[in-house]
Design a protein around this motif. Structure first.
Motif, PDB file in Angstrom:
ATOM      1  N   LEU A 241      47.652 -12.856  86.768  1.00 52.82           N
ATOM      2  CA  LEU A 241      47.744 -12.264  85.382  1.00 52.82           C
ATOM      3  C   LEU A 241      46.785 -11.126  85.201  1.00 52.82           C
ATOM      4  CD1 LEU A 241      48.481 -15.512  83.079  1.00 52.82           C
ATOM      5  CD2 LEU A 241      50.061 -13.773  83.891  1.00 52.82           C
ATOM      6  N   ASN A 242      45.541 -11.390  85.814  1.00 52.96           N
ATOM      7  CA  ASN A 242      44.621 -10.472  85.564  1.00 52.96           C
ATOM      8  C   ASN A 242      44.966  -9.233  86.599  1.00 52.96           C
ATOM      9  OD1 ASN A 242      41.953 -11.166  84.069  1.00 52.96           O
ATOM     10  ND2 ASN A 242      42.892 -12.947  84.634  1.00 52.96           N
ATOM     11  N   THR A 243      45.483  -9.520  87.659  1.00 54.87           N
ATOM     12  CA  THR A 243      45.883  -8.441  88.701  1.00 54.87           C
ATOM     13  C   THR A 243      47.058  -7.659  88.219  1.00 54.87           C
ATOM     14  OG1 THR A 243      45.255  -9.857  90.381  1.00 54.87           O
ATOM     15  CG2 THR A 243      46.530  -7.829  91.132  1.00 54.87           C
ATOM     16  N   ILE A 244      48.092  -8.120  87.508  1.00 56.84           N
ATOM     17  CA  ILE A 244      49.318  -7.555  86.860  1.00 56.84           C
ATOM     18  C   ILE A 244      48.270  -6.573  85.860  1.00 56.84           C
ATOM     19  CG2 ILE A 244      51.420  -7.724  85.819  1.00 56.84           C
ATOM     20  CD1 ILE A 244      51.992 -10.234  87.165  1.00 56.84           C
ATOM     21  N   ALA A 245      47.643  -7.220  85.016  1.00 59.26           N
ATOM     22  CA  ALA A 245      47.112  -6.466  83.682  1.00 59.26           C
ATOM     23  C   ALA A 245      46.227  -5.426  84.392  1.00 59.26           C
ATOM     24  CB  ALA A 245      46.146  -7.282  82.878  1.00 59.26           C
ATOM     25  N   ALA A 246      45.371  -5.563  85.306  1.00 49.61           N
ATOM     26  CA  ALA A 246      44.624  -4.411  86.026  1.00 49.61           C
ATOM     27  C   ALA A 246      45.427  -3.374  86.341  1.00 49.61           C
ATOM     28  CB  ALA A 246      43.865  -5.040  86.994  1.00 49.61           C
ATOM     29  N   VAL A 247      46.513  -3.410  87.028  1.00 51.46           N
ATOM     30  CA  VAL A 247      47.424  -2.456  87.568  1.00 51.46           C
ATOM     31  C   VAL A 247      47.894  -1.559  86.300  1.00 51.46           C
ATOM     32  CG1 VAL A 247      49.445  -1.798  88.708  1.00 51.46           C
ATOM     33  CG2 VAL A 247      47.791  -3.356  89.633  1.00 51.46           C
ATOM     34  N   LYS A 248      48.412  -2.481  85.137  1.00 54.43           N
ATOM     35  CA  LYS A 248      49.014  -1.639  84.333  1.00 54.43           C
ATOM     36  C   LYS A 248      48.082  -0.943  83.267  1.00 54.43           C
ATOM     37  CE  LYS A 248      53.116  -4.896  83.650  1.00 54.43           C
ATOM     38  NZ  LYS A 248      53.659  -5.876  82.903  1.00 54.43           N
ATOM     39  N   GLN A 249      47.018  -1.538  83.406  1.00 53.83           N
ATOM     40  CA  GLN A 249      45.849  -0.841  82.652  1.00 53.83           C
ATOM     41  C   GLN A 249      45.122   0.331  83.153  1.00 53.83           C
ATOM     42  OE1 GLN A 249      43.091  -3.860  81.360  1.00 53.83           O
ATOM     43  NE2 GLN A 249      44.597  -4.847  80.082  1.00 53.83           N
ATOM     44  N   VAL A 250      45.611   1.070  84.237  1.00 55.57           N
ATOM     45  CA  VAL A 250      45.118   1.973  85.022  1.00 55.57           C
ATOM     46  C   VAL A 250      45.411   3.337  84.088  1.00 55.57           C
ATOM     47  CG1 VAL A 250      45.100   3.549  87.036  1.00 55.57           C
ATOM     48  CG2 VAL A 250      44.947   0.982  87.220  1.00 55.57           C
ATOM     49  N   ASP A 251      44.433   4.118  83.882  1.00 55.96           N
ATOM     50  CA  ASP A 251      44.736   5.413  83.112  1.00 55.96           C
ATOM     51  C   ASP A 251      45.793   6.349  83.640  1.00 55.96           C
ATOM     52  OD1 ASP A 251      44.501   7.670  81.567  1.00 55.96           O
ATOM     53  OD2 ASP A 251      42.368   7.649  81.497  1.00 55.96           O
ATOM     54  N   PRO A 252      46.770   6.484  82.951  1.00 57.96           N
ATOM     55  CA  PRO A 252      48.102   7.251  83.548  1.00 57.96           C
ATOM     56  C   PRO A 252      47.510   8.686  84.203  1.00 57.96           C
ATOM     57  CG  PRO A 252      48.803   6.347  81.592  1.00 57.96           C
ATOM     58  CD  PRO A 252      47.053   6.034  81.797  1.00 57.96           C
ATOM     59  N   LEU A 253      46.258   9.145  83.291  1.00 59.89           N
ATOM     60  CA  LEU A 253      45.946  10.487  83.907  1.00 59.89           C
ATOM     61  C   LEU A 253      45.400  10.662  85.036  1.00 59.89           C
ATOM     62  CD1 LEU A 253      44.095  11.605  80.613  1.00 59.89           C
ATOM     63  CD2 LEU A 253      46.172  12.583  81.522  1.00 59.89           C
ATOM     64  N   LEU A 254      44.757   9.457  85.521  1.00 60.13           N
ATOM     65  CA  LEU A 254      44.126   9.357  86.970  1.00 60.13           C
ATOM     66  C   LEU A 254      45.247   9.280  88.141  1.00 60.13           C
ATOM     67  CD1 LEU A 254      41.596   6.405  86.718  1.00 60.13           C
ATOM     68  CD2 LEU A 254      41.106   8.759  87.000  1.00 60.13           C
ATOM     69  N   ILE A 255      46.468   8.655  87.713  1.00 59.25           N
ATOM     70  CA  ILE A 255      47.617   8.766  88.453  1.00 59.25           C
ATOM     71  C   ILE A 255      48.105  10.068  88.589  1.00 59.25           C
ATOM     72  CG2 ILE A 255      49.771   7.836  88.969  1.00 59.25           C
ATOM     73  CD1 ILE A 255      48.921   5.099  87.499  1.00 59.25           C
ATOM     74  N   LYS A 256      48.533  10.809  87.436  1.00 62.86           N
ATOM     75  CA  LYS A 256      48.882  12.210  87.342  1.00 62.86           C
ATOM     76  C   LYS A 256      47.981  13.148  87.831  1.00 62.86           C
ATOM     77  CE  LYS A 256      50.739  15.730  84.000  1.00 62.86           C
ATOM     78  NZ  LYS A 256      50.851  15.778  82.859  1.00 62.86           N
ATOM     79  N   SER A 257      46.589  13.018  87.955  1.00 61.61           N
ATOM     80  CA  SER A 257      45.748  13.693  88.742  1.00 61.61           C
ATOM     81  C   SER A 257      46.084  13.595  90.329  1.00 61.61           C
ATOM     82  CB  SER A 257      44.368  13.509  88.190  1.00 61.61           C
ATOM     83  OG  SER A 257      44.135  13.873  86.987  1.00 61.61           O
ATOM     84  N   GLY A 258      46.129  12.477  90.737  1.00 58.91           N
ATOM     85  CA  GLY A 258      46.269  12.308  92.147  1.00 58.91           C
ATOM     86  C   GLY A 258      47.345  12.796  92.589  1.00 58.91           C
ATOM     87  N   ARG A 259      48.549  12.696  91.842  1.00 57.77           N
ATOM     88  CA  ARG A 259      49.794  13.349  92.206  1.00 57.77           C
ATOM     89  C   ARG A 259      49.967  14.689  92.260  1.00 57.77           C
ATOM     90  NH1 ARG A 259      53.733   9.549  88.522  1.00 57.77           N
ATOM     91  NH2 ARG A 259      54.043   7.794  90.035  1.00 57.77           N
ATOM     92  N   THR A 260      49.195  15.450  91.353  1.00 56.28           N
ATOM     93  CA  THR A 260      48.897  16.680  91.206  1.00 56.28           C
ATOM     94  C   THR A 260      48.132  17.259  92.528  1.00 56.28           C
ATOM     95  OG1 THR A 260      48.879  16.688  88.861  1.00 56.28           O
ATOM     96  CG2 THR A 260      47.991  18.693  89.743  1.00 56.28           C
TER      97      THR A 260
END
Length: 288
Positions: free
Chosen positions: A170-189
């Motif tokens: 449960l904590n691992t699932i919550a940890a992944v879902k709570q990652v800031d979407p801006l960080l993911i978007k910046s990585g893709r950019t």
């Protein structure tokens, strides 16, 4: 010394040597030890007060020493168990079961939680099953595990694994879902591949919450292990506690409880140290 004073020669004061020189320590080590000891006393004074009351209350007659012996008697009983080898046998049996189930859960459940948290369709498919299983108390399933797996080591390790699985998942699932979407978007950019995005952005950002799950799982492992050893075991700290209770060996029983507490604290401090090294990038709490 009198002759020097009468001769009028000035006395050269003798410089005091630091304690570290007499103890064979490097200069500055004593100061570090003093700071550590002062910090430990500041954090642990309530525990020391409780232990002092434990020693004083039975001897003063405030509590019946038959049912709550003084702490000194408990420690003396533990020393006797250490000398005759019983403590070593029971501690090693409990540590093997607890660490085996805990390690298997960490290796298997954390990748599963990362996958469920990352892929929404997989999470939707597993959600109902997770909700049913995580709300089934591990101790309620203890008779089932004994019936299916017997009273050997496999049943106990499986019980520990099952109890550790849900805090981790449960904590691992919550940890992944709570990652800031801006960080993911910046990585893709910046052109990160899916593997780089996962290993360099998502996993580091999720690691603090994952470690919370790991520490909760370690506490569950200790709890369930003791309960399983009390029901069906011939060695282990849980077995020692329940055997000493039935035999009215009260000091040994209390020492078994202290031993379990010490193991839990040691495991928690070890995980805290690992977490500190794994998340060195994170700013200390209280900093802006």
């Amino acid at each position: 010394m009198d002759s020097l004073e009468t001769s009028g020669l000035p006395l050269i004061p003798r410089r005091s040597r630091p304690l570290s020189r007499y103890a064979g320590l490097k200069p500055g080590t004593t100061t570090v030890l003093q700071r550590w000891l002062a910090g430990w006393l500041r954090r642990s004074w309530l525990v020391l007060v409780l232990l002092s009351l434990w020693e004083i209350a039975p001897q003063a007659g405030w509590i019946d020493s038959t049912f709550l012996p003084p702490l000194s008697d408990v420690l003396a009983a533990g020393w006797g168990l250490a000398l005759n080898g019983q403590l070593y046998d029971n501690v090693t049996a409990s540590l093997f079961r607890m660490l085996s189930g805990f390690a298997i859960a960490v290796v298997l459940i954390i990748p599963l939680g990362l996958a469920i948290g990352r892929y929404a369709r997989l999470g939707e498919a597993c959600n109902q099953l997770i909700e049913v299983l995580r709300n089934t108390a591990p101790l309620a399933l203890l008779p089932v595990f004994i019936l299916l797996l017997g009273i050997g080591e496999v049943a106990k390790v499986t019980m520990v694994f099952y109890s550790c699985a849900w805090p981790l998942l449960l904590n691992t699932i919550a940890a992944v879902k709570q990652v800031d979407p801006l960080l993911i978007k910046s990585g893709r950019t910046m052109g990160a591949t899916p593997v780089q995005l996962f290993t360099r952005v998502i996993l580091p950002a999720a690691s603090p919450t994952i470690f919370v799950g790991i520490r909760l799982a370690s506490a569950s492992a200790v709890l369930v292990l003791v309960a399983s050893e009390m029901v069906g075991a011939k060695a282990g700290l849980g077995y020692m506690i329940i055997y000493d209770q039935y035999s009215f060996l009260i000091p040994q029983m209390y020492f078994g409880i202290l031993a379990i507490t010490a193991i839990g604290l040691l495991l928690n401090y070890t995980l805290e140290a690992i977490e500190g090294r794994a998340t060195r990038w994170k700013a200390p709490q209280g900093n802006v």
